[in-house]
Design a protein around this motif. Structure first.
Motif, mmCIF file in Angstrom:
data_model
loop_
_atom_site.group_PDB
_atom_site.id
_atom_site.type_symbol
_atom_site.label_atom_id
_atom_site.label_comp_id
_atom_site.label_asym_id
_atom_site.label_seq_id
_atom_site.Cartn_x
_atom_site.Cartn_y
_atom_site.Cartn_z
ATOM 1 N N ILE A 290 0.845 -1.207 0.000
ATOM 2 C CA ILE A 290 0.000 0.000 0.000
ATOM 3 C C ILE A 290 0.876 1.251 0.000
ATOM 4 N N ILE A 291 1.889 1.241 0.848
ATOM 5 C CA ILE A 291 2.804 2.389 0.857
ATOM 6 C C ILE A 291 3.471 2.521 -0.506
ATOM 7 N N GLY A 292 3.844 1.363 -1.072
ATOM 8 C CA GLY A 292 4.481 1.368 -2.387
ATOM 9 C C GLY A 292 3.610 2.043 -3.435
ATOM 10 N N GLU A 293 2.313 1.813 -3.331
ATOM 11 C CA GLU A 293 1.369 2.411 -4.265
ATOM 12 C C GLU A 293 1.500 3.945 -4.240
ATOM 13 N N TYR A 294 1.600 4.488 -3.036
ATOM 14 C CA TYR A 294 1.728 5.945 -2.908
ATOM 15 C C TYR A 294 3.102 6.426 -3.339
ATOM 16 N N VAL A 295 4.118 5.665 -2.969
ATOM 17 C CA VAL A 295 5.474 6.040 -3.396
ATOM 18 C C VAL A 295 5.528 6.054 -4.921
ATOM 19 N N GLY A 296 4.883 5.066 -5.522
ATOM 20 C CA GLY A 296 4.832 5.015 -6.984
ATOM 21 C C GLY A 296 4.155 6.250 -7.550
ATOM 22 N N LYS A 297 3.085 6.690 -6.894
ATOM 23 C CA LYS A 297 2.374 7.882 -7.345
ATOM 24 C C LYS A 297 3.277 9.098 -7.236
ATOM 25 N N ILE A 298 3.980 9.205 -6.107
ATOM 26 C CA ILE A 298 4.902 10.331 -5.925
ATOM 27 C C ILE A 298 5.957 10.295 -7.022
ATOM 28 N N PHE A 299 6.450 9.107 -7.293
ATOM 29 C CA PHE A 299 7.450 8.906 -8.341
ATOM 30 C C PHE A 299 6.964 9.473 -9.667
ATOM 31 N N SER A 300 5.726 9.104 -10.037
ATOM 32 C CA SER A 300 5.267 9.564 -11.341
ATOM 33 C C SER A 300 4.921 11.057 -11.318
#
Ligand code: UDP
Ligand code: MG
Length: 324
Positions: A290-300
């Motif tokens: 779940i955290i990864g999902e947000y980190v991925g969003k921040i990344f993009s």
């Protein structure tokens, strides 16, 4: 006589089967609006070709020559429905007083367009097209959509129930929407954030006129997940509760283990050990993802890549020629 310029933005991805009918019907509605003096004669239909692999762009080009009010944008590749809508709006906003977005497949009743324009003329900046029946959607699509809207409202995201991307936005509402610079687009969640006075227009959702849905289950799930993680950090809060619960549970387990030890049942630890290892492992994996999902969003988001690349575009040219 009303001089407000209307642009109808239509995203198209492999829509060669429906386009001829779409041009005919949408064109009919637009011509009538112009004839009745409800919108300016400069009003346009703007097709956004989202990297179609079929003859969609050829058709759009043909109609652009045939009809004064047809214009087009050609993406350099497929960027997705939401980006296509956004591109249409950003190109059209300079010359339009109001913008209506509608799917190419005519599932949304085009007869709601005059009603939307009427609402605009009454002073509303945002007019949502709301489905009053979903009979033509499959049972599965209906259930999943309902569950999704329910979940979103529990997560605190304001959505207008049963409204999708069929809506009218005034010039200033569109400009405000375009100020949202996020790359993870979920337009139907963003529009309510823009504010302004809004109205609803009800219509019955029809069957796709021709061709197949461009939203298979996998894309739908992706879109839903995007909607949730773009608009709510409730899932991260959920991890906190999950963690607290796990800690409480482990305290109970500790007491239980101690009691067992005092009572002399020492070797019996295998089952509880196995259960906790797997349970905790699972909880941790879910939480990390779940955290990864947000980190991925921040990344993009931080990459600030363009949301779309326009290869060619005929809207501006037609609009500026008209001004002279
Ligand atoms: N669409 C698009 N890009 C895509 C997928 C879809 O521009 O990658 C367009 C499509 O041409 C249509 C609209 O988005 O005009 C809605 O798609 P569709 O009707 O297939 O979705 P559904 O109504 O089944 O949810
Ligand atoms: Mg459709």
């Amino acid at each position: 006589m009303n001089n407000s310029i209307l642009t109808v933005v239509v995203p198209c991805y492999n829509e060669q089967e429906v386009l001829p009918e779409t041009v005919k019907e949408l064109g009919g509605v637009l011509e009538k609006l112009i004839k009745d003096g409800n919108v300016s004669p400069k009003s346009k239909i703007l097709f956004v070709n989202d990297g179609s692999k079929d003859k969609t762009w050829e058709l759009i080009s043909k109609y652009t020559k045939e009809y004064e009010y047809v214009t087009g944008i050609k993406f350099s590749r497929n960027y997705g429905h939401q980006n296509a809508l956004l591109a249409g709006m950003s190109v059209a906003v300079e010359y339009s007083d109001m913008i209506i977005t509608i799917d190419a497949d005519l599932q949304d009743d085009i007869n709601a367009i005059p009603e939307m324009v009427e609402k605009y003329n009454e002073g509303y900046d945002v007019v949502y097209g709301v489905r009053n029946s979903r009979e033509t959607d499959t049972f599965f699509k209906r259930r999943t959509a309902l569950a999704f809207y329910g979940l979103m409202s529990k997560l605190g995201v304001k959505l207008v129930l049963d409204s999708a991307d069929y809506r009218l936005l005034s010039k200033r509402a569109t400009e405000s929407l375009l100020d949202f610079k996020e790359r993870n687009l979920f337009l139907r969640g963003m529009v309510p954030l823009v504010g302004y006075d809004s109205a609803k227009v009800y219509y019955a959702r029809k069957e796709r006129f021709a061709g197949k849905s461009k939203y298979p289950l996998s894309k739908m799930l992706h879109f839903a997940l995007d909607g949730i993680t773009s608009f709510s950090i409730a899932p991260i809060h959920l991890i906190l509760y999950l963690g607290v619960l796990t800690v409480i549970f482990s305290i109970i387990m500790m007491i239980y283990t101690l009691v067992e030890k005092i009572n002399g049942h020492i070797v019996s630890g295998w089952a509880s050990l196995m259960i906790s290892i797997w349970f905790l492992g699972g909880v941790q994996l879910i939480s990390i993802s779940i955290i990864g999902e947000y980190v991925g969003k921040i990344f993009s988001e931080v990459k600030h890549r363009p949301r779309f690349v326009i290869e060619t575009e005929t809207y501006t040219e037609k609009m500026t020629k008209q001004d002279k």
